[in-house]
Design a protein around this motif. Structure first.
Motif, mmCIF file in Angstrom:
data_model
loop_
_atom_site.group_PDB
_atom_site.id
_atom_site.type_symbol
_atom_site.label_atom_id
_atom_site.label_comp_id
_atom_site.label_asym_id
_atom_site.label_seq_id
_atom_site.Cartn_x
_atom_site.Cartn_y
_atom_site.Cartn_z
ATOM 1 N N LEU A 174 59.634 103.390 26.264
ATOM 2 C CA LEU A 174 60.324 103.724 25.028
ATOM 3 C C LEU A 174 61.830 103.788 25.203
ATOM 4 C CD1 LEU A 174 57.581 106.045 23.866
ATOM 5 C CD2 LEU A 174 58.509 104.167 22.518
ATOM 6 N N GLY A 175 62.313 103.301 26.324
ATOM 7 C CA GLY A 175 63.746 103.108 26.454
ATOM 8 C C GLY A 175 64.496 104.200 27.181
ATOM 9 N N TYR A 176 63.794 105.150 27.755
ATOM 10 C CA TYR A 176 64.506 106.203 28.482
ATOM 11 C C TYR A 176 65.124 105.651 29.768
ATOM 12 C CZ TYR A 176 62.704 109.900 25.492
ATOM 13 O OH TYR A 176 62.445 110.719 24.430
ATOM 14 N N HIS A 177 66.215 106.296 30.199
ATOM 15 C CA HIS A 177 66.832 105.979 31.487
ATOM 16 C C HIS A 177 65.962 106.527 32.612
ATOM 17 C CE1 HIS A 177 70.865 104.260 31.020
ATOM 18 N NE2 HIS A 177 70.910 104.879 29.859
ATOM 19 N N LEU A 178 65.841 105.751 33.676
ATOM 20 C CA LEU A 178 65.009 106.143 34.809
ATOM 21 C C LEU A 178 65.384 107.518 35.374
ATOM 22 C CD1 LEU A 178 62.768 105.278 36.736
ATOM 23 C CD2 LEU A 178 64.461 104.034 38.066
ATOM 24 N N ASP A 179 66.675 107.849 35.349
ATOM 25 C CA ASP A 179 67.090 109.126 35.940
ATOM 26 C C ASP A 179 67.156 110.244 34.915
ATOM 27 O OD1 ASP A 179 69.187 107.773 34.737
ATOM 28 O OD2 ASP A 179 70.700 108.769 35.954
ATOM 29 N N LYS A 180 66.801 109.948 33.672
ATOM 30 C CA LYS A 180 66.871 111.000 32.657
ATOM 31 C C LYS A 180 65.559 111.085 31.901
ATOM 32 C CE LYS A 180 71.816 110.523 32.086
ATOM 33 N NZ LYS A 180 72.592 109.344 31.682
ATOM 34 N N LEU A 181 64.515 111.468 32.610
ATOM 35 C CA LEU A 181 63.189 111.561 32.001
ATOM 36 C C LEU A 181 62.820 113.017 31.806
ATOM 37 C CD1 LEU A 181 61.498 108.916 34.306
ATOM 38 C CD2 LEU A 181 62.363 108.552 32.009
ATOM 39 N N GLN A 182 61.651 113.221 31.215
ATOM 40 C CA GLN A 182 61.167 114.586 31.008
ATOM 41 C C GLN A 182 59.712 114.672 31.426
ATOM 42 O OE1 GLN A 182 61.993 115.947 27.020
ATOM 43 N NE2 GLN A 182 63.892 114.791 26.987
ATOM 44 N N LEU A 183 59.362 115.786 32.055
ATOM 45 C CA LEU A 183 57.963 115.998 32.412
ATOM 46 C C LEU A 183 57.200 116.543 31.222
ATOM 47 C CD1 LEU A 183 58.037 117.468 35.985
ATOM 48 C CD2 LEU A 183 57.545 115.152 35.254
ATOM 49 N N ASP A 184 57.880 117.355 30.427
ATOM 50 C CA ASP A 184 57.363 117.741 29.123
ATOM 51 C C ASP A 184 58.610 117.975 28.301
ATOM 52 O OD1 ASP A 184 58.253 120.495 29.612
ATOM 53 O OD2 ASP A 184 56.529 120.611 30.945
ATOM 54 N N ALA A 185 58.446 118.245 27.017
ATOM 55 C CA ALA A 185 59.636 118.420 26.213
ATOM 56 C C ALA A 185 60.392 119.600 26.805
ATOM 57 C CB ALA A 185 59.252 118.667 24.760
ATOM 58 N N GLY A 186 61.510 119.354 27.446
ATOM 59 C CA GLY A 186 62.278 120.471 27.977
ATOM 60 C C GLY A 186 62.455 120.490 29.484
#
Lengths: 800, 362, 175
Positions: free
Chosen positions: A319-331
């Motif tokens: 969905l276009g997220y940056h590899l270094d800026k992901l989330q494991l859950d919202a937050g």
């Protein structure tokens, strides 16, 4: 940052074919994170019980055959912004590649059409790779002799060749190693319009697979590498697998890594891509044999091996997220830009349902697999492929000992699933290792490890275990030595059986916390437990796919419930269990292939409230603290009827609840099963059934689950079967019923009580709004109340 | 034979001796390199170090002498968990190789426990010995490691690595051969000089650009090199790698600090600040640049470590100076960092062209 | 057939290097203004702007200049460029150092038109030129200050620049 024109996503779910690998955890993680990130999802799925979840994540669950037509129909009707095919196994890629140009503005996530098509069309695959200067097995399909010979001159022997006839059929591949064999092949008279297809032969090459993730900004990272113990020619999933790929030196590793990343770039894979290589360590040739731009058995294995949350990461990358800026859950932010460092070996070895020998070849024959961890090759072999408990190796050893050398040699030339046992026997007879390696294509370090194990098991057999060699045994993963008094009571610092975390110490791994452990050897323990009271759940070895689904489901529900009740779930199994990510950070999971943890005394007995055991037969114990979860037959009357019900009852020893009743009707040679029929039952039926249950339970006074089967005969219900514990109906009961049986059970085990004098409405209470209709246990439909009422009325008309 | 790895804080790790049976002492470094044991053992950066490799089944992939990073082995000892008794390419086994290099080794060590201990307590001295009594521990505590590591690994005589391209002088602080390999690949006409060469000696070689290489030890032990940098940087494009980077920073009034969690891993992510591009590169450093000083200096931060935010590359705002703390030559590790050499070549070429223009602009 | 001569990574590196050079040759970037020539010059400007922002933490203004219909590197038809009324700029360039950006530098006529337009819009302190590709064949005495890549070409060849923002991927091809 993310693709902001995507809000609604259609997920192509798994088919219910038994051949598919179980991706239920990956699917759960995918929809969980997308749900948390605010996307609206629908899913097309054949068997809704394979979802591990009761539809909460989905706007729409379409229960249909997962085919191109049905996907197209859905897209034309609802116009989702995007389709996600990465959790639908191979089937989903096929569907997507057939949709090119037919789905208007709907985006396909994960890779482009060409990528999906190239996973099926060999010619396209070769063309694309050749154009990108990636090494691919050269291939020719021609009826021009000149062209064919010039091709053979350019690639040299050995080759494989076949004839493709105009009716699109073809002969089988022939191995051609020299001019003589080539002449023989070419001398066959050609039928009109026959093409000859020739490929460089890669039989006996070593097989490797590299898995990378990539974001849409062209950042890639290598998540893990796997090597096959057996060479090419044996199906990847019938081979013993080892991760990381230990036999690649730096230049080989980097070369294959670069190829993998380049391939993902060529096909613009945004998400995950597993690339398979054939590597020849003598000639240093390497070829890309296939690529898999989706979640698969490999990604599942690597998620065990590295603790990297691949499924969650892939969903976000798509969905276009940056590899270094992901989330494991919202937050909770997560840096996916890491090439996970592992300091131990993870090995996956295949399992067959029956113990006899099978010849291995290019088609998969294994039924399932088991995964083990260890710090040396010897340890993973002893805990895995040579673990008598899993494979009956001692039986194999006795059989093989009876063979004479020639018979044994035959087994070496034609590999079976006993190959490691065969090689061990060959080495006991002092066959030369380099020769064995050349014939079998199994790399020397594995043979040396086997030799090491043989040498040391001789010591065991001769009973010479002493202070000198006992530590060596422990390191090699020999069962039952590491917790000997000799070691545990030693004043010196000694290697003994200990529990270590799966996460290695590395700058890159530091922020990722999990509680996944494995029993291994070392000088110190790493097991960290919270102050909370604990419930231990022990899980058995499982080989069939249905049972795997059940285990996944039950463990997940149990862990969730134990955690929600303020306790710490500790899951101990002979093989690892990867919980869905949401629970993975909350449960303590320990892989214990030799079942040694109890003797280590690491878990304070007073902190354990209960032990729940999922085995069919509890081996050891001991005291009534162990609750056996799986079914035991209490009653079985041989009576069949066309109308019956299956009732799941949970009892505190005095009162009980029956939140899920499945109605079963045999009509016109079809079997219809309706879940949660509670809400449609007549007052009389309820009273009848409740009465029968009370009667049967009269003599049982402790907390338990019961399963009843009742047949309607002459307008009366009769109890034909009764089990205590969980049957395979559990998923259907649990998913169908809004009262969670497993959670209720945990609460009762903790001492809660069911209210006295409940009305029949309360006992049978169920708040479902959707009802599952199963036809012949193969096709499923989700219906609303009115639709279901209509069906039921129809079935009831014909009740005896 | 049973031997012991003893840390200066008295912690003991038992294991099995192999290789040379001498008693050895050095700075203990935990290496998470996935591959490239050959490179690590011969890397001059590891001078005076006992290397503990945390990968399993060490040596499985074989020993390739083409991977040497210097002529001789450099490290003082190796610590491993499990080793592989034979190799996939039938080359010499790891243990025999270590024996032939006359390095003491210790295997069957709980390297996880060791790595964890160092992660919690910081890098320290260690010794591989036959006993672990109090006397042995006192000996390690009392031992002072020599500060002249660079002197020991730097080339004594200048030597050329001739080619037809740009003339690059490399100040050898513990140069890895792979840096030369990268320069050769780019046709650079290189001259490698001793670390103590003066600015005048280097200027007399008429370089187009100068590289201060990687190397072992504490940069503060090298005040002369810092002075040389201060003279040269006004007139020549510079590339600092590893230790070279730290020295260039010190020459410009920046400060350095020890990392709480040192970077010794062949594949850690580094992000290029300008473009957000992520590269996986080899790290081998225990020091880093102090963020505060960089902030107020004329340097801009060009690269950071994604995992912990450590500065991994800087560039001077006005002078043609670029530095990376990681090892762009890989060896071992992914090739993602090779572009640093391209950038340096660009920097040198552009400096050559802009020579006149620069004067006009400044 | 089109042949890729520069891939996405090289293009990314080239833009980063231009950014470093811009910083290096300007003491302080406060009075900089980036003006991109439509279409791809604007993306070049934005990419340089985002790099400067990441490195120096300062946002500098970016403006677009539309002279597309009059580019003479596409046809050899002569047009009187001085007649062109470019769209007025939406930023103040008086006393600023303008860095004009474009994808390809060829005859120089586009740049001249752009400079005229800039002059009409105000009185910049200085104008510099940054281009991704210089392919030679100048017809005017114009020189780029910042060049991503020099690519020798014959006049018969075509240079095709693709950028992610509009073409889906970054690459430069020659055909």
């Amino acid at each position: 940052m993310e693709l902001d024109d995507i809000h609604t996503i259609l997920i192509i779910g798994p088919t219910s074919s038994d051949k598919n690998v179980d991706l239920s955890t990956a699917l759960y993680d995918t929809v969980d994170i997308l749900h948390q990130l605010g996307y609206k999802m629908s899913i097309i799925v054949e068997d809704p019980t394979s979802l591990l979840s009761s539809g909460v994540f989905y706007d729409k669950s379409v229960v249909e055959k997962v085919t191109g037509d049905n996907v197209l129909k859905y897209v034309q009707q609802f116009h989702p912004d995007a389709i996600l095919p990465t959790v639908g196994d191979r089937n989903a890629l096929g569907i997507v590649s057939s949709l090119n140009g037919k789905i208007g503005g709907t985006k396909v996530l994960g890779a482009n059409f060409a990528a999906y098509l190239a996973t099926f069309k060999r010619e396209l695959f070769i063309k694309r790779l050749t154009k990108a200067n990636l090494p691919v097995i050269k291939f020719i399909s021609s009826n021009d002799e000149k062209e064919i010979y010039s091709f053979i001159r350019s690639i040299g022997f050995p080759i494989i060749a076949r004839r493709r006839y105009s009716n699109r059929h073809s002969s089988g591949w022939t191995n051609i190693n020299n001019l003589f064999e080539l002449d023989n092949f070419m001398a066959l008279e050609d039928i009109e319009d026959t093409k000859i297809e020739i490929e460089r032969s890669i039989r006996g090459f070593s097989e490797y697979s590299f898995t990378i993730v990539r974001d849409q900004y062209d950042n890639s990272s290598l998540i893990g590498t796997i090597e096959d113990v057996e060479p090419i020619g044996v199906h990847h999933l019938d081979s013993n697998l080892v991760s990381p790929a230990l036999s690649l030196n730096d230049s080989k590793l980097q070369r294959l890594r670069n190829y993998s990343i380049k391939l993902a770039r060529v096909f613009n894979v945004v998400g995950v891509c597993t690339v398979h290589f054939a590597y020849n360590h003598v000639t240093k040739e390497s070829y890309i044999t296939e690529f898999i731009p989706r979640l698969s058995e490999e990604t599942k294995f690597l998620e065990y091996a590295t603790s990297y949350p691949i499924a969650t990461v892939v969903a976000e990358l798509c969905l276009g997220y940056h590899l270094d800026k992901l989330q494991l859950d919202a937050g909770s932010p997560f840096n996916g830009a890491t090439e996970p460092f592992v300091d131990h070996i993870t090995s996956r070895f295949p399992q067959w349902k029956t113990p006899e020998q099978r010849y291995l070849g290019p088609s998969k024959t294994s039924d399932s697999s088991i995964i083990v961890n260890g710090f040396s090759l010897e340890e993973v072999l002893n805990k895995g492929a040579l673990n008598d408990k899993f494979n009956g190796n001692f039986e194999r050893y006795n059989e093989l000992r009876k063979l004479d050398d020639d018979e044994l040699f035959e087994k070496i030339i034609h590999p079976t699933n006993w190959i490691l046992d065969v090689l061990s026997e060959a080495m006991r007879r002092n066959f030369e290792k380099p020769v064995l390696s050349e014939i079998t294509g199994i790399k020397l370090p594995y043979l040396s490890a086997l030799q090491n194990i043989i040498d040391n098991s001789l010591i065991i057999r001769e009973g010479e275990i002493d202070g000198k060699n006992v530590e060596r045994m422990v390191e090699m993963g020999v069962k039952g030595v590491g917790h000997s008094k000799l070691l545990l009571d030693s004043k010196d610092i000694v290697t003994k059986t200990v529990v270590k975390n799966k996460r290695a110490i590395s700058v890159g791994n530091n922020k990722y916390i999990n509680h996944n452990y494995f029993v291994t050897s070392g000088i110190s323990n790493e097991l960290e437990l919270s102050d909370r009271k604990k419930i231990i759940v022990r899980t058995p070895i499982i080989t069939s796919k249905t049972d795997i689904m059940i285990r996944q489901f039950v463990l997940f529900q149990l862990a969730k419930s134990i955690d929600q009740n303020g306790l710490e779930p500790i899951i101990i199994g002979r093989e690892p269990w990867n919980a869905p990510l949401v629970m993975r950070r909350k449960v303590v999971e320990i892989d214990d292939p030799h079942m040694e943890i109890k003797s280590l005394g690491l878990i304070d007995k007073d902190s354990v409230l209960r032990t729940i055991d999922l085995s069919k037969n509890i081996v050891d114990d001991e005291n009534e603290q162990v609750f056996q979860f799986s079914a035991q037959e209490l009653k079985n009357i041989d009576l069949e009827g066309n109308t019956s019900v299956r009732v799941m009852v949970v009892s505190d020893g005095k009162n009980y609840l029956a939140p899920s009743v499945i109605y079963q009707a045999k009509r016109d040679n079809h079997l219809y099963e309706v879940s949660s029929v509670n809400n449609f039952m007549t007052v009389e039926d309820r009273a009848d059934i409740a009465h029968l249950i009370s009667q049967e339970l009269e003599n049982y006074d402790h907390v338990d689950i019961y399963n009843f089967e009742m047949v309607k005969s002459h307008d009366h219900w009769l109890v034909t079967k009764m089990y205590r514990g969980m049957t395979s109906d559990i998923i259907r009961h649990e998913l169908a019923s809004s009262v969670h049986v497993i959670d209720t059970l945990v609460k009762l085990l903790l001492g809660n009580k069911i209210d006295d004098d409940l009305s029949l409405e309360k006992i049978f209470a169920n708040f479902d709004e959707q009802y599952l209709l199963a036809i012949d246990c193969k096709r499923y439909k989700l219906l609303d109340k009115d639709e279901m009422q209509e069906k039921l009325t129809e079935y009831r008309k014909k009740e005896d | 034979m049973k031997r012991y790895l003893i840390l200066e804080d008295g912690t003991v790790f038992p294991g099995e001796g192999f290789g040379s049976s001498i008693i050895t002492t050095g700075q203990l470094v935990i290496s998470n390199n996935r591959t490239g044991i050959e490179q690590s053992v011969t890397d001059p950066d590891t001078e005076g170090q006992i290397l503990a490799f945390t990968i399993p089944s060490v040596g499985n992939s074989g020993i390739n002498r083409d991977f040497y990073e210097s002529i001789n082995s450099q490290c003082k000892g190796v610590v491993i968990g499990s080793s592989s008794l034979s190799t996939v390419d039938d080359s010499v086994s790891f243990e025999n190789w270590i024996s032939s290099l006359k390095i003491p080794g210790i295997k069957n060590v709980d390297v996880r426990a060791l790595a964890k201990h160092i992660d919690e307590h910081g890098e320290m001295k260690a010794s591989i010995m036959d006993t672990h009594d109090e006397h042995a521990i006192d000996q390690i505590k009392a031992l002072v490691l020599p500060p002249d590591l660079v002197k020991r690994v730097s080339t004594r005589q200048s030597y050329p690595n001739p080619n037809m391209g740009l003339k690059i002088v490399i100040v050898d602080l513990g140069l890895k051969y792979s840096i030369l390999r990268q320069l050769s690949y780019r046709d650079c006409n290189s001259i490698i000089v001793n670390y103590n060469s003066t600015a005048d000696e280097i200027i007399n070689l008429h370089p187009d650009g100068i590289i201060f290489s990687n190397g072992p030890g504490d940069p503060k032990d090298l005040p002369n090199v810092i002075k040389t940098i201060q003279t040269l940087q006004k007139n020549y494009p510079l590339l600092g790698i590893g230790l070279g980077n730290l020295l260039i920073a010190l020459a410009n009034d920046c400060q350095i600090e020890k990392l709480a969690h040192p970077h010794h891993e062949s594949s850690l992510a580094v992000k290029e600040v300008a473009s957000g591009k992520i590269d996986f590169v080899n790290h081998n450093h225990s020091y880093t640049l102090d963020q505060k000083y960089i902030g107020s200096s004329d340097f801009i931060v060009t690269n950071v470590c994604v995992a912990d935010g450590t500065i991994e590359g800087i560039r001077h705002e006005f002078l043609p100076i670029m530095c990376v703390l990681f090892e762009p030559e890989a060896a071992p590790g992914p090739a993602d960092g090779y572009y640093v050499f391209d950038e340096f070549i660009d920097l040198v070429e552009s400096a050559k062209k802009q020579e006149g223009v620069r004067r006009q602009w400044n | 057939m089109a042949k890729e001569i520069i891939d996405g990574q090289t293009m990314t590196r080239a833009l980063t290097r231009i950014t470093y050079e811009i910083i290096e040759r300007n003491k302080g970037i406060e009075d900089l203004v980036l003006v991109g020539i439509k279409t791809r010059g604007v993306f070049v400007a934005h990419r340089i702007e985002s790099r400067l922002k990441q490195l120096e933490n300062i946002s500098i203004p970016v403006a677009e200049l539309d002279i597309t219909p009059y580019r003479d590197d596409k046809t050899h038809e002569e047009k009187d460029i001085s007649e062109v009324k470019a769209q007025p700029l939406d930023i103040d360039i008086n006393n600023k150092h303008v860095i004009l950006t474009d994808d390809v530098l060829y005859t120089g006529r586009t740049i001249r038109a752009a400079m005229d337009a800039l002059m009409n819009a105000g009185r910049p302190k200085k104008i510099s030129l940054a281009v991704l590709v210089d392919r030679g064949h100048r017809e005017l005495p114009i020189r780029a200050d910042f060049v991503g890549k020099n690519i020798p070409t014959s006049q018969k060849e075509k240079i095709k620049v693709s950028m992610k923002e509009i073409d889906g991927e970054d690459k430069i091809e020659i055909e």
